[in-house]
Enzyme design. Structure first.
Site, PDB file in Angstrom:
ATOM      1  CB  SER A 261      -0.910   0.023   1.231  1.00  0.00           C
ATOM      2  OG  SER A 261      -0.169   0.341   2.397  1.00  0.00           O
ATOM      3  CG  ASP A 262       1.435   5.807  -1.527  1.00  0.00           C
ATOM      4  OD1 ASP A 262       2.341   5.966  -0.682  1.00  0.00           O
ATOM      5  OD2 ASP A 262       1.292   6.557  -2.501  1.00  0.00           O
ATOM      6  CD1 TRP A 263       4.524   5.289   5.095  1.00  0.00           C
ATOM      7  CD2 TRP A 263       4.487   4.027   3.254  1.00  0.00           C
ATOM      8  NE1 TRP A 263       5.558   4.375   5.179  1.00  0.00           N
ATOM      9  CE2 TRP A 263       5.549   3.588   4.072  1.00  0.00           C
ATOM     10  CE3 TRP A 263       4.257   3.354   2.050  1.00  0.00           C
ATOM     11  CZ2 TRP A 263       6.387   2.524   3.721  1.00  0.00           C
ATOM     12  CZ3 TRP A 263       5.087   2.298   1.687  1.00  0.00           C
ATOM     13  CH2 TRP A 263       6.131   1.891   2.515  1.00  0.00           C
TER      14      TRP A 263
END
Length: 740
Positions: A261-263
């Site tokens: 996941s992106d943060w």
């Protein structure tokens, strides 16, 4: 008894390799065998620990089984400095400086896969030396709008160019036993509302424009990791999106790596379980939402996932798939005992940064052959503009770096010129005088309280009697410029730079404008300025690379990876909609009405206005002559191939490189198609008077379009043209042929 004791003693001193070793630790075994051996050895809680973060940039390993932690680092232009365990603040290390490589727009502008491989190998060595498992890059989101604050991190507007430039980068990084994490999958084409934009796009545009670079990264580059994007598609966040991650990425393309996941990009436990997310990072600890004292246990894929399994609400099929992928990542990286050790801050890395920068710089305009600067005839060079002195490696978002050194354009020019020519400097304009991002401080004091009129007056004064005037401006890495989580307010240059340029043009005809940016900018003064250079964010060796091109040590060979429109309305996202720069806390739909007509595809279609500078455009200090292209046949069978050849000659007085471009035109189609599409390119080096034959092999794939009603790639029989060009607007020859 004595024999037994001797045998036991002998066994005790045997090396580990001579003892019975678990299959998962045996590197001679195939990875899939090792994965299947390791999987049942893990407890449920150990599996859950693997699929979510334990700190800002790390996730747990399994110490009991000798599986190390996983450490991520931001890229894609350099290895990010260390931050604290659970804070964005700097960790205060003194050994985490890096070499900053040119931004990926510059790499794409080289049109040279060899430079991409060198880039990947070099940054991969730096990441490996810092003991990173995953480099969070490269980015290949398509350049849809010139206002996107993050375009500088990507590889331009064309899917073919992006695909062929990203593959060597991935291979170079992963040669070091570090995973490349290609981002942001998918449709993350602007920054404002990146968390709340639901993209509506037809399948033709999805498959023809926005996915090919990711597909090449997976199937040709063999990327070990993919990062989901923040936005939504079909109403689901892309970090847990059934259609993008399960159906396409892991289904159609057969991706066997991890989806990260992106943060802060995960939003729902049930979707994260079933819709393809493998490793969750940044949730609740990214400054975007409320924190918790036990934040990592509260991640969507942490305790909430464990509780669902323990309560019998979900099974472990999806969990085992996630863990298999994470184990593959471990065996390819941290548990690969033969991977190299890496290197950091090496002379070779600085040389790589300089070479990539030199080859990516684009000479946009050179009326009267003003460039290169003739140092034998010049006595005084005036350098004007804030970007001549401003550090560009600090800022811009997650790609911000802490460099060992950064040579500014002014310093690069002064170092190259030495005492041969006087170099004087004037500020010209004041942009963003700050110099800090995420705790990294440039140390520059750029504060200047003079009025714009005073600054212009000083610039005009030093420029009036100069032999050459070099204005170095453009954008910067500040908010609402080239910066993550913000978009630009307009196409024009900020900080009143147009006024400065026009004032300089009135007092000195030998004016060179150097635009430092990752985006196209408007140039209302284009007819008043003889020489224009597109310089990009070049990293540690920025000044050295620019100076080498300006004085002619290096012959420029870069070509634009995206179109420069004259005005914003010439861009399809604005001519047809939709895009908004107004922030929204609720989900909003953004429809890509332009469909497949992005960049030069739209410029060709609309015909109302010509680009300021076309896709693929870039001049040289020498000249090239194209012969008449020829094909080895007039017809092509569906399973056959056709070869097109063209001879290119250097007709100038110095060595240079030319990018020969192949476009394909489908003359009649059942569905709308662009007038032409890039389907091949080759960069060649020629000495004065030298000729080379360049050949392109055309196959069915080069002729195909995506039929969304059939969900298949189709090459329709009929008439086609192979177009040889020096840019999308500079056609050198056309070869007609027919697909039977």
């Amino acid at each position: 008894m004595k024999k037994i004791l001797v045998s036991l003693a002998f066994a005790a001193v045997l090396p580990l390799s001579a003892q019975q070793k678990p299959v998962y630790l045996d590197e001679s075994k195939p990875i899939e065998e090792r994965v299947e051996d390791a999987l049942p050895r893990l407890t449920l809680k150990e599996k859950i620990a693997l699929v979510h973060a334990q700190s800002k940039f790390s996730s747990a390993g399994v110490p009991r089984l000798g599986i190390p932690e996983f450490w991520m680092t931001d890229g894609p232009h350099g290895v990010r400095p260390e931050v604290l365990w659970d804070e964005w603040d700097q960790a205060g290390w003194t050994n985490d400086s890096c070499v900053a490589f040119p931004a990926l727009t510059c790499l794409a502008a080289t049109w040279n896969p060899e430079m991409s491989l060198l880039y990947g190998q070099s940054i991969g060595e730096e990441a490996r030396y810092r003991n990173k498992t995953v480099l969070l890059g490269p980015g290949v989101n398509i350049y849809r709008t010139p206002l996107n604050g993050r375009n500088f991190e990507y590889m331009g507007e064309d899917p073919y160019l992006s695909a062929h430039m990203v593959v060597p980068y991935i291979q170079g990084v992963q040669q070091n036993g570090v995973a490349a994490c290609v981002k942001h999958f998918a449709l993350n084409n602007h920054e404002v509302n990146r968390h709340t934009t639901n993209v509506i796009v037809d399948d033709r545009a999805l498959y023809e424009i926005y996915l090919p670079a990711f597909k090449a990264a997976v199937q040709e580059g063999k990327a070990w990791a993919i990062m989901g994007s923040y936005n939504l598609y079909k109403g689901q966040h892309c970090c847990h999106n059934q259609y993008l991650l399960n159906d396409i990425l892991k289904g159609e393309w057969g991706f066997d790596g991890v989806v990260i996941s992106d943060w802060g990009g995960a939003h729902d436990t049930d979707q994260a379980i079933t819709n393809g997310l493998d490793m969750e990072f940044g949730s609740w600890t990214n400054g975007l939402s409320n924190g918790a004292s036990n934040a990592y246990d509260n991640y969507y894929l942490a305790m909430p996932y464990l509780q669902r399994i323990q309560e019998g609400k979900v099974g472990t099929k999806e969990l085992d798939d996630k863990v298999r992928r994470i184990l593959r990542l471990a065996f390819r990286t941290t548990m690969n005992t033969s991977r190299p050790w890496g290197a950091i801050l090496s002379p070779e890395h600085y040389e790589a940064a300089r070479r990539i920068g030199e080859e990516g710089i684009v000479l946009l305009q050179n009326e009267g052959g003003l460039l290169p600067i003739n140092l034998d005839k010049a006595k005084k060079i005036a350098v004007i503009g804030e970007n001549a002195i401003k550090m560009m490696t600090v800022g811009g978002g997650s790609s911000s770096l802490k460099v060992q050194r950064e040579i500014s354009p002014l310093d690069g020019i002064r170092q190259r010129v030495g005492n041969q020519v006087e170099v004087v400097y004037a500020r010209g304009y004041v942009g963003d005088a700050s110099g800090e991002y995420n705790g990294v401080v440039t140390g520059q004091n750029l504060k200047d309280d003079r009025t714009p009129d005073e600054l212009i007056a000083e610039a005009v004064k030093v420029a009036t009697d100069a032999d050459y005037v070099i204005f170095i401006g453009g954008l910067n890495k500040s908010a609402n410029q080239d910066c993550e989580d913000t978009d630009r307010a307009g196409l024009g240059l900020p900080y009143g730079q147009d006024d400065v340029i026009q004032a300089l043009a009135k007092v000195n005809r030998n004016l060179i404008v150097v635009n430092i940016s990752g985006n196209a900018v408007a140039m209302p003064w284009v007819k008043e300025v003889p020489a224009i250079v597109q310089d990009w964010y070049l990293g540690s060796e920025a000044g050295s690379a620019l100076a080498a091109v300006l004085v002619g040590d290096v012959n420029p060979s870069g070509k634009l990876p995206f179109t420069f429109p004259v005005k914003l309305e010439d861009n399809a996202a604005y001519a047809l909609g939709e895009y908004t720069g107004v922030r929204s806390d609720t989900v909003i739909n953004i429809k890509y009405n332009e469909s497949i007509f992005v960049g030069y595809r739209w410029a060709d279609k609309q015909k109302k206005s010509k680009p300021l500078f076309a896709f693929g455009h870039g001049l040289s200090y020498t000249t090239f002559e194209y012969g008449k292209p020829v094909a080895d046949a007039k017809t092509m069978s569906p399973d056959g191939k056709l070869t097109v050849k063209v001879t290119v000659k250097n007709t100038g007085s110095r060595e240079g490189q030319e990018v020969v471009q192949l476009y394909i035109a489908d003359k009649k189609s059942s569905l709308p198609r662009p007038l032409k599409e890039l389907k091949g390119f080759k960069k060649i080096k020629l000495t004065p008077g030298e000729s080379k034959e360049v050949s392109f092999v055309i196959d069915k794939e080069a002729l195909s379009f995506f039929d969304d009603t059939k969900h298949a790639w189709i090459a329709e029989p009929g008439k086609f043209e192979a177009i040889i060009a020096a840019s999308a607007a500079d056609v050198k020859g056309v070869v007609p042929f027919e697909l039977k």
